[in-house]
Scaffold this active site. Structure first.
Site, PDB file in Angstrom:
ATOM      1  N   GLU A 123      41.523  42.002  53.967  1.00 44.64           N
ATOM      2  CA  GLU A 123      40.989  43.155  54.695  1.00 44.64           C
ATOM      3  C   GLU A 123      39.565  42.815  55.130  1.00 44.64           C
ATOM      4  O   GLU A 123      38.666  42.768  54.282  1.00 44.64           O
ATOM      5  CB  GLU A 123      40.975  44.375  53.761  1.00 44.64           C
ATOM      6  CG  GLU A 123      40.482  45.625  54.425  1.00 44.64           C
ATOM      7  CD  GLU A 123      40.322  46.800  53.469  1.00 44.64           C
ATOM      8  OE1 GLU A 123      39.842  46.609  52.335  1.00 44.64           O
ATOM      9  OE2 GLU A 123      40.654  47.930  53.871  1.00 44.64           O
ATOM     10  N   ASN A 171      32.010  54.671  53.870  1.00 45.68           N
ATOM     11  CA  ASN A 171      32.273  54.857  55.303  1.00 45.68           C
ATOM     12  C   ASN A 171      32.429  56.310  55.749  1.00 45.68           C
ATOM     13  O   ASN A 171      32.231  56.607  56.922  1.00 45.68           O
ATOM     14  CB  ASN A 171      33.473  53.997  55.754  1.00 45.68           C
ATOM     15  CG  ASN A 171      34.724  54.237  54.938  1.00 45.68           C
ATOM     16  OD1 ASN A 171      34.688  54.935  53.930  1.00 45.68           O
ATOM     17  ND2 ASN A 171      35.822  53.662  55.365  1.00 45.68           N
ATOM     18  N   GLU A 230      42.738  56.239  46.814  1.00 46.89           N
ATOM     19  CA  GLU A 230      42.923  55.820  48.203  1.00 46.89           C
ATOM     20  C   GLU A 230      42.211  54.490  48.303  1.00 46.89           C
ATOM     21  O   GLU A 230      40.989  54.425  48.155  1.00 46.89           O
ATOM     22  CB  GLU A 230      42.246  56.805  49.149  1.00 46.89           C
ATOM     23  CG  GLU A 230      42.729  58.224  49.015  1.00 46.89           C
ATOM     24  CD  GLU A 230      41.943  59.176  49.915  1.00 46.89           C
ATOM     25  OE1 GLU A 230      40.754  58.908  50.191  1.00 46.89           O
ATOM     26  OE2 GLU A 230      42.518  60.175  50.329  1.00 46.89           O
ATOM     27  N   CYS A 260      39.508  52.423  56.469  1.00 49.84           N
ATOM     28  CA  CYS A 260      40.677  51.974  55.692  1.00 49.84           C
ATOM     29  C   CYS A 260      41.890  51.887  56.592  1.00 49.84           C
ATOM     30  O   CYS A 260      42.725  51.005  56.441  1.00 49.84           O
ATOM     31  CB  CYS A 260      40.927  52.920  54.524  1.00 49.84           C
ATOM     32  SG  CYS A 260      41.116  54.629  55.028  1.00 49.84           S
TER      33      CYS A 260
HETATM   34  P1  NAP Z   1      33.842  50.042  46.962  1.00 47.45           P
HETATM   35  O1  NAP Z   1      32.889  48.927  46.970  1.00 47.45           O
HETATM   36  O2  NAP Z   1      35.114  49.877  46.224  1.00 47.45           O
HETATM   37  O3  NAP Z   1      33.048  51.327  46.432  1.00 47.45           O
HETATM   38  C1  NAP Z   1      33.662  52.590  46.355  1.00 47.45           C
HETATM   39  C2  NAP Z   1      32.958  53.435  45.312  1.00 47.45           C
HETATM   40  O4  NAP Z   1      33.162  52.855  44.026  1.00 47.45           O
HETATM   41  C3  NAP Z   1      31.454  53.513  45.503  1.00 47.45           C
HETATM   42  O5  NAP Z   1      31.010  54.798  45.133  1.00 47.45           O
HETATM   43  C4  NAP Z   1      30.940  52.481  44.530  1.00 47.45           C
HETATM   44  O6  NAP Z   1      29.607  52.703  44.118  1.00 47.45           O
HETATM   45  C5  NAP Z   1      31.899  52.692  43.384  1.00 47.45           C
HETATM   46  N1  NAP Z   1      31.990  51.550  42.465  1.00 47.45           N
HETATM   47  C6  NAP Z   1      31.678  50.251  42.682  1.00 47.45           C
HETATM   48  N2  NAP Z   1      31.918  49.516  41.574  1.00 47.45           N
HETATM   49  C7  NAP Z   1      32.404  50.372  40.645  1.00 47.45           C
HETATM   50  C8  NAP Z   1      32.854  50.231  39.311  1.00 47.45           C
HETATM   51  N3  NAP Z   1      32.854  49.054  38.690  1.00 47.45           N
HETATM   52  N4  NAP Z   1      33.292  51.334  38.671  1.00 47.45           N
HETATM   53  C9  NAP Z   1      33.316  52.528  39.274  1.00 47.45           C
HETATM   54  N5  NAP Z   1      32.899  52.741  40.538  1.00 47.45           N
HETATM   55  C10 NAP Z   1      32.459  51.677  41.215  1.00 47.45           C
HETATM   56  O7  NAP Z   1      34.287  50.449  48.458  1.00 47.45           O
HETATM   57  P2  NAP Z   1      33.376  50.637  49.737  1.00 47.45           P
HETATM   58  O8  NAP Z   1      32.853  49.304  50.153  1.00 47.45           O
HETATM   59  O9  NAP Z   1      32.417  51.757  49.529  1.00 47.45           O
HETATM   60  O10 NAP Z   1      34.476  51.142  50.785  1.00 47.45           O
HETATM   61  C11 NAP Z   1      35.287  50.257  51.491  1.00 47.45           C
HETATM   62  C12 NAP Z   1      36.659  50.147  50.852  1.00 47.45           C
HETATM   63  O11 NAP Z   1      37.192  51.446  50.650  1.00 47.45           O
HETATM   64  C13 NAP Z   1      37.663  49.416  51.734  1.00 47.45           C
HETATM   65  O12 NAP Z   1      38.462  48.601  50.937  1.00 47.45           O
HETATM   66  C14 NAP Z   1      38.475  50.544  52.340  1.00 47.45           C
HETATM   67  O13 NAP Z   1      39.756  50.164  52.757  1.00 47.45           O
HETATM   68  C15 NAP Z   1      38.494  51.529  51.221  1.00 47.45           C
HETATM   69  N6  NAP Z   1      38.712  52.874  51.728  1.00 47.45           N
HETATM   70  C16 NAP Z   1      39.934  53.424  51.554  1.00 47.45           C
HETATM   71  C17 NAP Z   1      40.195  54.676  52.078  1.00 47.45           C
HETATM   72  C18 NAP Z   1      41.535  55.297  51.914  1.00 47.45           C
HETATM   73  O14 NAP Z   1      41.616  56.489  52.137  1.00 47.45           O
HETATM   74  N7  NAP Z   1      42.576  54.566  51.564  1.00 47.45           N
HETATM   75  C19 NAP Z   1      39.204  55.372  52.775  1.00 47.45           C
HETATM   76  C20 NAP Z   1      37.956  54.768  52.928  1.00 47.45           C
HETATM   77  C21 NAP Z   1      37.713  53.517  52.395  1.00 47.45           C
HETATM   78  P3  NAP Z   1      28.414  51.770  44.691  1.00 47.45           P
HETATM   79  O15 NAP Z   1      28.322  52.062  46.138  1.00 47.45           O
HETATM   80  O16 NAP Z   1      27.249  52.207  43.906  1.00 47.45           O
HETATM   81  O17 NAP Z   1      28.810  50.335  44.421  1.00 47.45           O
END
Ligand code: NAP
Length: 482
Positions: free
Chosen positions: A384, A161, A257, A291
């Site tokens: 979420e 995002n 995060e 998030c």
């Molecule tokens: P995500 O699916 O968890 O992916 C985040 C990152 O992790 C991506 O680079 C992803 O790569 C990688 N990843 C996926 N599977 C993995 C694994 N098994 N091992 C290591 N890395 C892996 O999250 P998203 O859909 O991109 O983002 C949305 C989520 O992020 C929401 O839950 C949101 O709340 C959270 N978020 C939190 C914050 C905060 O500051 N607290 C800020 C922004 C977003 P791929 O894309 O290649 O799968």
């Protein structure tokens, strides 16, 4: 022109050991707006991941031996290039993650500011001298010189995002403090993220100091997170993936995060005219894919009877559509994400919630939806959604509101709306979350504020000074006199 070097035709390259290199296999990146193919992203093999990390290892110590000012000047050059190329990067970002164009442009320029502020703040970091003889007079001859040193190779993993901002907020402090960085961007968002890398590289980074790891996280993730040369992982993403990393990474420091279910508590004396725009912007901005989006309203007493009609009225005016027209609600990142949000709405409706929506959906584009009378047996009350749906939960008093807000696996942020300052502060004190906003929406930033989550929302603290501290460790040298 600047970005010609990072791709070969439509296929993008990996950046390893100071060179942009083509790969065997690529993953097509499609726009969530219209499905158009934007480019091919390298799907790196385990050997390629090992090579990238090895080049980070080789580059780290010479990089750490440079002065912080030298490292800072290189980062500032990168920030300058980012700013100069903001329109082009924002254009791609809009296509790649379907965020409104104005916010994409802001993300890029805000990131250049963030890098600049990181460098300025880093220059102000000083060590300290700790004197013996405090607890025990016999230790008066000892003096500790406490300094900050890098960890080594930092693995930075960012979500879809904010592909530019949440990448730079990890990369810049880590590099400034003398680490090298293996950077794994989210696959959707990776094309934009490689543009950030190109700007930083052109700023003058020595070979190997920053490398990219690309490919599906579920494929490259287990290998990179368990790699013995990774000394610190700084991850932003979902709680589920964060938990996998925590289990698979061994005993190394983690900064995380993660997800959230930020409540907006509306107290009976709240100024609803003030609260409504905050709730609308907080819940529906970037279609709720933040998030820190407001992900539930907890209305105290009869507040909901007055609030819900005002929200319905405001929702009728929410602009929805193509990100290039700068609406609040844009298409979700994938069909899977849209189906999930729809399933939460359907579940709430089936269990008795009042659902207010046009019910319109075009592919990934879901129209904003309000669900009133949501109860805890509905998944929407605690999951979420990461989409444009806002549940309203009704409670009888403030104590119940606090208990309900805290009855969550998440603790990222919360908002409280009311007029009595004593009550606001009392509620803020009782809420279990990293940041409590009084009379304002939940949101990240400005970037120098501490940013953290409790419970399953995170580990450690981000925000410029805090990120510099998190990216380095203390080292104590003790002088024994006499
Ligand atoms: P995500 O699916 O968890 O992916 C985040 C990152 O992790 C991506 O680079 C992803 O790569 C990688 N990843 C996926 N599977 C993995 C694994 N098994 N091992 C290591 N890395 C892996 O999250 P998203 O859909 O991109 O983002 C949305 C989520 O992020 C929401 O839950 C949101 O709340 C959270 N978020 C939190 C914050 C905060 O500051 N607290 C800020 C922004 C977003 P791929 O894309 O290649 O799968």
């Amino acid at each position: 022109m600047l970005f010609d070097a990072i791709r070969n035709g439509t296929n993008y390259k990996k950046y390893v050991n100071g060179a942009w290199q083509a790969t065997q296999t690529t993953i097509p990146i499609l726009s969530p707006i219209d499905g158009a193919e934007l480019g091919g992203m390298p799907a790196m093999t385990r050997t390629e991941v090992d090579d990238a990390i090895a080049s980070c290892v080789a580059a780290q110590k010479p990089w750490a031996r440079k002065s912080l000012y030298e490292r800072g000047d290189i980062l500032l050059q990168g920030a300058q290039l980012l700013r100069a190329n903001a329109p082009e990067i924002a254009d791609l970002l809009t296509r790649e993650i379907a965020k409104d164009h104005k916010s994409c442009l802001l993300e890029v320029t805000r990131t250049a500011d963030l890098i600049q502020a990181t460098v300025e703040q880093g220059k102000a970091l000083v060590g300290e001298v700790v004197q013996g003889g405090v607890l025990d007079a016999d230790t008066r001859h000892k003096t500790a010189l406490v300094t900050r040193v890098p960890y080594g190779v930092v693995l930075a993993v960012s979500p879809f995002n904010y592909p530019i901002n949440l990448a730079a907020s990890k990369i810049a402090p880590a590099l400034l403090m003398g680490n090298s960085v293996a950077f794994k961007p989210s696959t959707q968002g990776s094309l934009s993220a490689l543009h950030l890398v190109r700007c930083l590289e052109q700023g003058g980074l020595p070979a190997g100091v920053l490398c990219t790891i690309t490919g599906e996280g579920s494929v490259v993730g287990p290998h990179m997170m368990a790699h013995p040369d990774i000394a610190l992982i700084n991850f932003t993403g979902s709680t589920g993936v964060g938990q996998k990393i925590a289990k698979g990474s061994g005993m190394i420091p983690l900064v995380m995060e993660l997800g959230g279910k930020d409540p907006a508590i509306i107290l009976p004396d709240a100024d609803l005219a003030r609260a409504v725009p905050h709730i609308i912007g907080g819940a529906f901005g970037y279609a709720g894919q933040r998030c820190t989006a407001i992900k539930r309203v907890i209305a105290v007493g009869d507040t909901a009877d007055r609030l819900v009609p005002l929200l319905q009225q405001a929702m009728a005016d929410i602009p929805v559509g193509n990100p290039f027209d700068d609406p609040l609600v844009t298409p979700l990142i994938s069909k899977k994400a849209a189906d999930y949000v729809q399933s939460l709405i359907d579940d709430a409706r089936a269990k008795g919630a009042d659902v207010y929506t046009t019910g319109k959906r075009q592919g990934n584009l879901l129209y904003p939806t309000l669900c009133d009378h949501v109860t805890e047996d509905m998944a929407l009350a605690h999951e979420e959604p990461f989409g444009p749906v806002l549940p309203v939960l009704r409670v009888s008093d403030t104590a119940e509101a606090v208990a309900l807000a805290n009855r969550s696996e998440y603790g990222l942020q919360a908002s409280v709306f009311g007029r009595d300052v004593d009550v606001l502060l009392d509620v803020a004190e009782q809420l279990d979350a990293g940041t409590i906003n009084l009379n304002g929406k939940t949101e990240r930033g400005p970037d120098n504020f501490p940013f953290l989550g409790t419970k399953n929302s995170g580990i450690g603290v981000q925000g410029i000074r805090y990120a510099l501290e998190a990216s380095s460790q203390l080292k104590s040298i003790v002088i024994h006199r006499g």
